[in-house]
Design a protein around this motif. Structure first.
Motif, mmCIF file in Angstrom:
data_model
loop_
_atom_site.group_PDB
_atom_site.id
_atom_site.type_symbol
_atom_site.label_atom_id
_atom_site.label_comp_id
_atom_site.label_asym_id
_atom_site.label_seq_id
_atom_site.Cartn_x
_atom_site.Cartn_y
_atom_site.Cartn_z
ATOM 1 N N GLN A 74 50.366 -2.263 53.948
ATOM 2 C CA GLN A 74 51.230 -1.163 53.542
ATOM 3 C C GLN A 74 51.057 -0.908 52.049
ATOM 4 O O GLN A 74 50.939 -1.846 51.254
ATOM 5 C CB GLN A 74 52.689 -1.486 53.840
ATOM 6 N N LYS A 124 59.767 3.821 45.651
ATOM 7 C CA LYS A 124 61.013 3.076 45.447
ATOM 8 C C LYS A 124 61.422 2.977 43.985
ATOM 9 O O LYS A 124 62.610 3.051 43.653
ATOM 10 C CB LYS A 124 60.906 1.681 46.070
ATOM 11 N N ASP A 139 63.143 0.742 53.583
ATOM 12 C CA ASP A 139 62.053 1.285 54.404
ATOM 13 C C ASP A 139 62.540 1.277 55.850
ATOM 14 O O ASP A 139 62.802 0.224 56.422
ATOM 15 C CB ASP A 139 60.818 0.396 54.240
ATOM 16 N N SER A 174 60.486 6.309 50.830
ATOM 17 C CA SER A 174 59.059 5.996 50.925
ATOM 18 C C SER A 174 58.836 4.782 50.041
ATOM 19 O O SER A 174 59.254 4.781 48.866
ATOM 20 C CB SER A 174 58.212 7.173 50.434
ATOM 21 N N TRP A 175 58.194 3.752 50.582
ATOM 22 C CA TRP A 175 58.102 2.495 49.852
ATOM 23 C C TRP A 175 57.373 2.652 48.526
ATOM 24 O O TRP A 175 57.717 2.014 47.531
ATOM 25 C CB TRP A 175 57.429 1.443 50.721
ATOM 26 N N ASP A 177 53.159 2.700 56.430
ATOM 27 C CA ASP A 177 54.136 1.789 57.032
ATOM 28 C C ASP A 177 53.460 0.896 58.059
ATOM 29 O O ASP A 177 52.323 1.151 58.478
ATOM 30 C CB ASP A 177 55.292 2.570 57.683
#
Length: 273
Positions: A154, A94, A50, A90-91, A181
């Motif tokens: 987040q 993942k 990230d 993009s978290w 984020d």
């Protein structure tokens, strides 16, 4: 005001590479070998991270990716004889990135707690707390003061998972909302859109100190946890290779050197019981 704020925050064994569940040794070895060749074909070690998560991984003032975890990954890649590639993700995507082979691992202040069975994990290398951040002049002084307040996290973060699990804490809030984020979350906090942000203490400390932000961390944490390097489940071959490099870095003092660069002291726990 918002733009000013944004500028401110702007020889290990396979068994040690965790993940639960089992299959035959032959099939596990075959799967591991297949997974580990994804980037090995072009001799590149691709690390997913990230880019809004300092000091672990972020874009520096010179426009280049940098951070504690990225420095560790680059050193590990060098010792493995591979080229390093930093791949911002993009978290909340993942898992898809890891499954598709776009990245070889997730190395970015990645919390093991609650995800133990979802990945093949390295040993933990750092400790962390999930905490609440509020404005420095906020009337919120303790966890109890968050009753009826709006808290932001987040999406798909360890903080979000912790609050879902610890309903004795989150049930008192008026609302728990998500954002992509923590730069956005802290801007929302600064502008008064939310009352608190739940996040990693490591990142919160860095952002508040480096950005000289008028924010503070509450003394009561949500949970204590450990960071690890997450690989696609079953990819014990690559995990073992990276872990061997980390063992060497621990032994010759490189882990300590990189830690002192970012934190002023050795915060690493690699190899400690």
């Amino acid at each position: 005001m918002a733009s000013l704020f944004l500028a401110g925050i702007m020889a290990v064994s396979f068994a040690a590479c965790g993940g639960t569940g089992s299959s035959s040794a032959a099939s596990a070895a075959s799967a591991s070998a297949a997974d580990s060749t994804a980037s090995a074909a072009d001799n590149t070690f691709t690390v997913g991270f990230d880019q809004n998560f300092p000091p672990m991984g972020f874009k520096g003032s010179d426009g280049k990716f940098t951070g504690f975890d990225l420095d560790l990954a680059a050193e590990a890649a060098k010792r493995m004889g591979m080229a390093i590639k930093y791949q911002p993700i993009s978290w909340d995507a993942k898992d898809a990135e890891l499954t598709s082979g776009t990245i070889d691992c997730i190395w970015n202040g990645f919390t093991i707690s609650g995800r133990e069975n979802n990945y093949t994990w390295s040993k933990p290398y750092m400790e962390n707390d999930q905490v609440f951040v509020v404005k420095a002049d906020s009337a919120v002084k303790s966890l109890a003061d968050l009753k009826g307040k709006t808290v932001e996290v987040q999406t798909d973060s360890a903080a979000q998972a912790a609050l879902k699990e610890k309903t004795n804490i989150s049930s008192a809030f008026a609302n728990v909302q998500t954002t992509a984020d923590y730069n956005t979350a802290l801007m929302d906090l600064d502008m008064g859109a939310v009352d608190a942000v739940a996040m990693d203490s490591t990142v919160a400390d860095y952002k508040i100190t480096s950005g000289k932000l008028k924010l503070k961390i509450l003394g009561e944490s949500i949970q204590k946890e450990q960071y690890g390097i997450g690989f696609k489940k079953g990819n014990t071959a690559l995990c073992a290779k990276v872990s061997k490099a980390m063992d060497e870095m621990k032994k010759d003092g490189t882990l300590t050197k990189i830690s002192k660069k970012w934190f002023g002291k050795d915060v690493t726990t690699w190899g400690k019981a």
